[in-house]
Design a protein around this motif. Structure first.
Motif, PDB file in Angstrom:
ATOM      1  N   ILE A   4       0.851  -1.189   0.000  1.00 21.93           N
ATOM      2  CA  ILE A   4       0.000   0.000   0.000  1.00 21.93           C
ATOM      3  C   ILE A   4       0.888   1.241   0.000  1.00 21.93           C
ATOM      4  O   ILE A   4       1.862   1.318   0.738  1.00 21.93           O
ATOM      5  N   PHE A   5       0.534   2.195  -0.827  1.00 24.98           N
ATOM      6  CA  PHE A   5       1.245   3.471  -0.887  1.00 24.98           C
ATOM      7  C   PHE A   5       0.348   4.551  -0.311  1.00 24.98           C
ATOM      8  O   PHE A   5      -0.849   4.594  -0.598  1.00 24.98           O
ATOM      9  N   VAL A   6       0.923   5.416   0.492  1.00 29.76           N
ATOM     10  CA  VAL A   6       0.218   6.575   1.006  1.00 29.76           C
ATOM     11  C   VAL A   6       0.464   7.704   0.013  1.00 29.76           C
ATOM     12  O   VAL A   6       1.615   8.040  -0.285  1.00 29.76           O
ATOM     13  N   MET A   7      -0.615   8.249  -0.505  1.00 29.35           N
ATOM     14  CA  MET A   7      -0.536   9.265  -1.554  1.00 29.35           C
ATOM     15  C   MET A   7      -1.067  10.595  -1.028  1.00 29.35           C
ATOM     16  O   MET A   7      -2.081  10.627  -0.324  1.00 29.35           O
ATOM     17  N   TYR A   8      -0.384  11.673  -1.383  1.00 27.25           N
ATOM     18  CA  TYR A   8      -0.797  13.007  -0.973  1.00 27.25           C
ATOM     19  C   TYR A   8      -1.415  13.753  -2.139  1.00 27.25           C
ATOM     20  O   TYR A   8      -0.767  13.959  -3.174  1.00 27.25           O
ATOM     21  N   GLU A   9      -2.671  14.151  -1.971  1.00 24.96           N
ATOM     22  CA  GLU A   9      -3.316  15.063  -2.916  1.00 24.96           C
ATOM     23  C   GLU A   9      -2.832  16.452  -2.507  1.00 24.96           C
ATOM     24  O   GLU A   9      -3.070  16.897  -1.382  1.00 24.96           O
ATOM     25  N   ARG A  28       4.355  22.145  -1.197  1.00 26.61           N
ATOM     26  CA  ARG A  28       2.941  22.271  -1.510  1.00 26.61           C
ATOM     27  C   ARG A  28       2.134  21.656  -0.379  1.00 26.61           C
ATOM     28  O   ARG A  28       2.394  20.520   0.027  1.00 26.61           O
ATOM     29  N   PRO A  29       1.140  22.360   0.140  1.00 34.57           N
ATOM     30  CA  PRO A  29       0.344  21.821   1.242  1.00 34.57           C
ATOM     31  C   PRO A  29      -0.442  20.573   0.836  1.00 34.57           C
ATOM     32  O   PRO A  29      -0.938  20.468  -0.283  1.00 34.57           O
ATOM     33  N   VAL A  30      -0.550  19.642   1.766  1.00 33.86           N
ATOM     34  CA  VAL A  30      -1.324  18.418   1.558  1.00 33.86           C
ATOM     35  C   VAL A  30      -2.798  18.752   1.782  1.00 33.86           C
ATOM     36  O   VAL A  30      -3.164  19.305   2.817  1.00 33.86           O
ATOM     37  N   LEU A  31      -3.633  18.402   0.803  1.00 31.10           N
ATOM     38  CA  LEU A  31      -5.073  18.624   0.913  1.00 31.10           C
ATOM     39  C   LEU A  31      -5.790  17.394   1.450  1.00 31.10           C
ATOM     40  O   LEU A  31      -6.728  17.507   2.236  1.00 31.10           O
ATOM     41  N   ARG A  32      -5.374  16.207   1.006  1.00 27.89           N
ATOM     42  CA  ARG A  32      -6.038  14.960   1.382  1.00 27.89           C
ATOM     43  C   ARG A  32      -5.023  13.832   1.290  1.00 27.89           C
ATOM     44  O   ARG A  32      -4.122  13.865   0.460  1.00 27.89           O
ATOM     45  N   VAL A  33      -5.186  12.829   2.151  1.00 21.11           N
ATOM     46  CA  VAL A  33      -4.303  11.659   2.170  1.00 21.11           C
ATOM     47  C   VAL A  33      -5.096  10.455   1.668  1.00 21.11           C
ATOM     48  O   VAL A  33      -6.185  10.170   2.175  1.00 21.11           O
ATOM     49  N   HIS A  34      -4.563   9.784   0.657  1.00 18.28           N
ATOM     50  CA  HIS A  34      -5.224   8.641   0.027  1.00 18.28           C
ATOM     51  C   HIS A  34      -4.330   7.403   0.136  1.00 18.28           C
ATOM     52  O   HIS A  34      -3.147   7.503   0.437  1.00 18.28           O
ATOM     53  N   ALA A  35      -4.909   6.254  -0.173  1.00 22.56           N
ATOM     54  CA  ALA A  35      -4.168   4.995  -0.238  1.00 22.56           C
ATOM     55  C   ALA A  35      -4.278   4.440  -1.650  1.00 22.56           C
ATOM     56  O   ALA A  35      -5.310   4.603  -2.308  1.00 22.56           O
ATOM     57  N   ALA A  36      -3.203   3.807  -2.109  1.00 21.55           N
ATOM     58  CA  ALA A  36      -3.199   3.192  -3.441  1.00 21.55           C
ATOM     59  C   ALA A  36      -2.452   1.868  -3.372  1.00 21.55           C
ATOM     60  O   ALA A  36      -1.467   1.749  -2.632  1.00 21.55           O
ATOM     61  N   GLN A  54      -9.397   7.928  -7.409  1.00 22.61           N
ATOM     62  CA  GLN A  54      -8.762   9.120  -7.968  1.00 22.61           C
ATOM     63  C   GLN A  54      -7.457   8.769  -8.671  1.00 22.61           C
ATOM     64  O   GLN A  54      -6.782   7.820  -8.313  1.00 22.61           O
ATOM     65  N   ASP A  55      -7.108   9.581  -9.657  1.00 16.30           N
ATOM     66  CA  ASP A  55      -5.876   9.420 -10.419  1.00 16.30           C
ATOM     67  C   ASP A  55      -4.683   9.773  -9.536  1.00 16.30           C
ATOM     68  O   ASP A  55      -4.661  10.824  -8.896  1.00 16.30           O
ATOM     69  N   THR A  56      -3.669   8.919  -9.486  1.00 18.61           N
ATOM     70  CA  THR A  56      -2.481   9.173  -8.660  1.00 18.61           C
ATOM     71  C   THR A  56      -1.405   9.967  -9.394  1.00 18.61           C
ATOM     72  O   THR A  56      -0.419  10.368  -8.782  1.00 18.61           O
ATOM     73  N   PHE A  57      -1.592  10.226 -10.679  1.00 17.37           N
ATOM     74  CA  PHE A  57      -0.559  10.857 -11.498  1.00 17.37           C
ATOM     75  C   PHE A  57      -0.023  12.163 -10.900  1.00 17.37           C
ATOM     76  O   PHE A  57       1.176  12.376 -10.852  1.00 17.37           O
ATOM     77  N   ALA A  58      -0.897  13.042 -10.465  1.00 20.41           N
ATOM     78  CA  ALA A  58      -0.471  14.346  -9.948  1.00 20.41           C
ATOM     79  C   ALA A  58      -0.272  14.358  -8.435  1.00 20.41           C
ATOM     80  O   ALA A  58      -0.016  15.402  -7.855  1.00 20.41           O
ATOM     81  N   MET A  59      -0.371  13.203  -7.805  1.00 15.67           N
ATOM     82  CA  MET A  59      -0.215  13.135  -6.350  1.00 15.67           C
ATOM     83  C   MET A  59       1.234  12.862  -5.970  1.00 15.67           C
ATOM     84  O   MET A  59       2.005  12.320  -6.755  1.00 15.67           O
ATOM     85  N   GLY A  60       1.555  13.217  -4.764  1.00 16.04           N
ATOM     86  CA  GLY A  60       2.871  12.910  -4.226  1.00 16.04           C
ATOM     87  C   GLY A  60       2.811  11.611  -3.441  1.00 16.04           C
ATOM     88  O   GLY A  60       1.784  11.283  -2.849  1.00 16.04           O
ATOM     89  N   THR A  61       3.892  10.871  -3.437  1.00 17.72           N
ATOM     90  CA  THR A  61       3.970   9.616  -2.685  1.00 17.72           C
ATOM     91  C   THR A  61       4.678   9.886  -1.367  1.00 17.72           C
ATOM     92  O   THR A  61       5.773  10.435  -1.337  1.00 17.72           O
TER      93      THR A  61
END
Length: 93
Positions: A4-9, A28-36, A54-61
């Motif tokens: 599992i990867f923790v992804m930052y929107e 860049r401020p984190v808006l939401r934390v997702h899992a992928a 949601q698309d992970t392309f523009a998210m930070g890992t």
């Protein structure tokens, strides 16, 4: 379950600074934390979609890896208040 990867929107990049010497690499401020899940055939790359779709392309890992913290939550404690409720629900199953 796969890795599992923790992804930052992340928030949009800050406006370019016109002052000489201003940092171009502001955090860049984190808006939401997702899992992928991991990408198919990989354990080092997040898949194309978060667990909520949601698309992970523009998210930070995040550097936080749930597999390295047994007994802890899947997300970084620092951002507990920003966890995506849909991703969290899937992780609870």
């Amino acid at each position: 379950m796969s890795e599992i990867f923790v992804m930052y929107e992340l928030d949009q990049p800050p406006a370019a600074r016109s002052l000489a010497g201003a940092s171009q690499a502001e955090e860049r401020p984190v808006l939401r934390v997702h899992a992928a899940n991991a990408a198919p055939g990989s354990s080092t790359t997040p898949g194309p979609r978060t667990l909520c779709g949601q698309d992970t392309f523009a998210m930070g890992t995040a550097s936080w890896k749930p597999s390295e913290h047994p007994g802890s939550s899947w997300y970084t404690p620092k951002y507990a208040q920003l966890v995506c409720a849909q991703c969290d629900a899937v992780m609870e199953v």
